[in-house]
Write a protein that holds these residues in place. Structure first.
Motif, PDB file in Angstrom:
ATOM      1  N   ASN A  27       0.861  -1.179   0.000  1.00  0.00           N
ATOM      2  CA  ASN A  27       0.000   0.000   0.000  1.00  0.00           C
ATOM      3  C   ASN A  27       0.895   1.226   0.000  1.00  0.00           C
ATOM      4  OD1 ASN A  27      -2.788  -0.995   0.164  1.00  0.00           O
ATOM      5  ND2 ASN A  27      -2.119  -1.899   2.102  1.00  0.00           N
ATOM      6  N   MET A  28       0.549   2.218  -0.822  1.00  0.00           N
ATOM      7  CA  MET A  28       1.361   3.434  -0.934  1.00  0.00           C
ATOM      8  C   MET A  28       0.564   4.632  -0.421  1.00  0.00           C
ATOM      9  SD  MET A  28       3.154   5.180  -4.295  1.00  0.00           S
ATOM     10  CE  MET A  28       4.793   4.441  -4.094  1.00  0.00           C
ATOM     11  N   ALA A  29       1.054   5.241   0.643  1.00  0.00           N
ATOM     12  CA  ALA A  29       0.451   6.459   1.184  1.00  0.00           C
ATOM     13  C   ALA A  29       0.941   7.668   0.398  1.00  0.00           C
ATOM     14  CB  ALA A  29       0.819   6.615   2.657  1.00  0.00           C
ATOM     15  N   THR A  75       3.995   7.315   8.405  1.00  0.00           N
ATOM     16  CA  THR A  75       3.110   6.202   8.041  1.00  0.00           C
ATOM     17  C   THR A  75       3.907   5.029   7.482  1.00  0.00           C
ATOM     18  OG1 THR A  75       1.271   7.718   7.589  1.00  0.00           O
ATOM     19  CG2 THR A  75       1.156   5.533   6.586  1.00  0.00           C
ATOM     20  N   VAL A  76       4.897   5.328   6.658  1.00  0.00           N
ATOM     21  CA  VAL A  76       5.725   4.280   6.057  1.00  0.00           C
ATOM     22  C   VAL A  76       6.676   3.685   7.084  1.00  0.00           C
ATOM     23  CG1 VAL A  76       7.492   3.809   4.319  1.00  0.00           C
ATOM     24  CG2 VAL A  76       5.533   5.264   3.747  1.00  0.00           C
ATOM     25  N   ALA A  81       1.767   1.748   6.077  1.00  0.00           N
ATOM     26  CA  ALA A  81       1.860   1.537   4.631  1.00  0.00           C
ATOM     27  C   ALA A  81       3.274   1.064   4.324  1.00  0.00           C
ATOM     28  CB  ALA A  81       1.550   2.816   3.864  1.00  0.00           C
ATOM     29  N   GLU A  82       3.389   0.193   3.324  1.00  0.00           N
ATOM     30  CA  GLU A  82       4.712  -0.313   2.949  1.00  0.00           C
ATOM     31  C   GLU A  82       5.482   0.683   2.099  1.00  0.00           C
ATOM     32  OE1 GLU A  82       2.046  -3.710   3.834  1.00  0.00           O
ATOM     33  OE2 GLU A  82       1.871  -1.983   2.486  1.00  0.00           O
ATOM     34  N   ALA A  83       4.770   1.614   1.471  1.00  0.00           N
ATOM     35  CA  ALA A  83       5.412   2.555   0.551  1.00  0.00           C
ATOM     36  C   ALA A  83       4.740   3.916   0.655  1.00  0.00           C
ATOM     37  CB  ALA A  83       5.346   2.025  -0.879  1.00  0.00           C
ATOM     38  N   GLY A  84       5.432   4.926   0.165  1.00  0.00           N
ATOM     39  CA  GLY A  84       4.880   6.275   0.149  1.00  0.00           C
ATOM     40  C   GLY A  84       5.370   7.033  -1.060  1.00  0.00           C
ATOM     41  N   HIS A  85       4.569   7.974  -1.514  1.00  0.00           N
ATOM     42  CA  HIS A  85       4.943   8.902  -2.594  1.00  0.00           C
ATOM     43  C   HIS A  85       4.701  10.291  -2.032  1.00  0.00           C
ATOM     44  CE1 HIS A  85       4.677  11.189  -6.358  1.00  0.00           C
ATOM     45  NE2 HIS A  85       5.188  10.153  -6.992  1.00  0.00           N
TER      46      HIS A  85
END
Length: 339
Positions: A27-29, A75-76, A81-85
């Protein structure tokens, strides 16, 4: 993570390796409510699936769905979440060094900044900084053209026009612009339109011409102020939880880095194209373009250098990155004469 040789080499490896039975699902936050930046994040996710032969799948979420919209790094790191942008400068309240990697009022221009990252050691410094200070894996995944200085309900051109201005901004500019007399506030992207529409703020900085046009700011404000004194360039970052990163193995780590490398270029060209189209659209629809007086640009340069030197005096990481960035920028001095 080993430095990439070329994207073509990575793709060759990807096409000769079989897929896992069950993909790793990340999941990417993000802090983004939608628009061009969210489009870039989704395109990156699609390319990760392609490059890893489906071994890693990323689902991108709009701002606020996974943790606070401006708390993507937290969050990451915490594994929500496993990923973030994100734009690293949103973490400026934790460590001012983040804005040096994200783009700030004293940044080099886009081409020089991009070259510093890829050729001048900037990306390596960034990865080390994020690892040591935030406990996350960091990869650049977007390179943007200069932003619009401000979208405003007021004509802003002189230093006097900044006095008492209620400005939505973030990062270093939230502190530097105070020196011009502005009153600054940081709100998530999803709240900026309403804040400007309701008169809670007089002006905002958000993105480039194309990004701002897509957000509809021209429907509630008639001025775009140039140049982007707060953000001569903008860098977007993809983050990964360290445990999740280790699970996918070295090959898929390199495939993700290759996907980010491609998106850096695609994002840059797309934004430039959208900016050109947006300028024509806004001009034809009566939007007003204002260029700041030279005295403003001179004062911003002075305030930015003063701010950076002050922060560097008490922050070893900031001082180290600032020195690297300034030294590399000096290599490009007067480069317009031979390019």
């Amino acid at each position: 993570m080993k430095k990439l040789t070329t994207t073509a080499t990575m793709l060759s490896i990807a096409m000769t390796t079989g897929a896992m039975a069950e993909p790793e699902k990340f999941n990417m936050a993000t802090p983004w409510p939608g628009g061009q930046i969210m489009k870039s994040a989704n395109r990156f996710a699609d390319r990760v699936k392609l490059f890893t032969n489906g071994e890693v799948e990323i689902e991108v979420h709009v701002g606020g769905q996974l943790g606070g919209a401006l708390k993507v790094t937290e969050t990451v790191r915490n594994g929500v979440a496993e990923a973030g942008h994100t734009w690293m400068g949103y973490d400026w309240g934790v460590d001012r060094t983040t804005v040096l990697f994200a783009g700030w009022a004293g940044s080099p221009k886009t081409d020089v900044f991009g070259a510093w990252l890829t050729e001048g050691g900037g990306a390596e410094l960034q990865a080390q900084f994020r690892d040591e200070e935030f406990d996350v894996v960091s990869i650049n995944c977007g390179l943007g053209s200069p932003e619009v200085g401000m979208v405003s309900n007021k004509k802003i051109q002189s230093i006097e026009d900044f006095k008492g201005l209620k400005l939505r901004t973030s990062g270093a500019w939230a502190e530097i612009a105070v020196g011009l007399g502005a009153s600054t506030v940081t709100v998530p992207g999803g709240e900026t339109f309403e804040a400007l529409e309701r008169g809670l703020i007089d002006a905002l900085e958000w993105g480039s011409l194309g990004t701002n046009r897509n957000a509809g700011f021209h429907d509630i404000a008639k001025y775009s102020i140039f140049p982007g004194i707060h953000q001569p360039t903008v860098i977007y970052e993809c983050l990964f939880n360290k445990d999740a990163w280790e699970r996918i193995g070295e090959r898929n780590q390199q495939m993700i880095a290759a996907a980010a490398e491609v998106e850096m270029y695609v994002n840059y060209t797309e934004r430039g194209h959208e900016d050109a189209e947006a300028y024509q659209f806004l001009k034809e629809n009566g939007h007003k373009f204002i260029v700041l007086d030279d005295e403003v640009l001179v004062e911003v340069a002075r305030l930015s250098a003063e701010w950076a030197d002050k922060v560097a005096a008490d922050n070893p990481w900031f001082a180290k990155v600032l020195e690297s960035q300034r030294a590399y920028e000096a290599l490009w001095e007067n480069s317009e004469n031979y390019r």
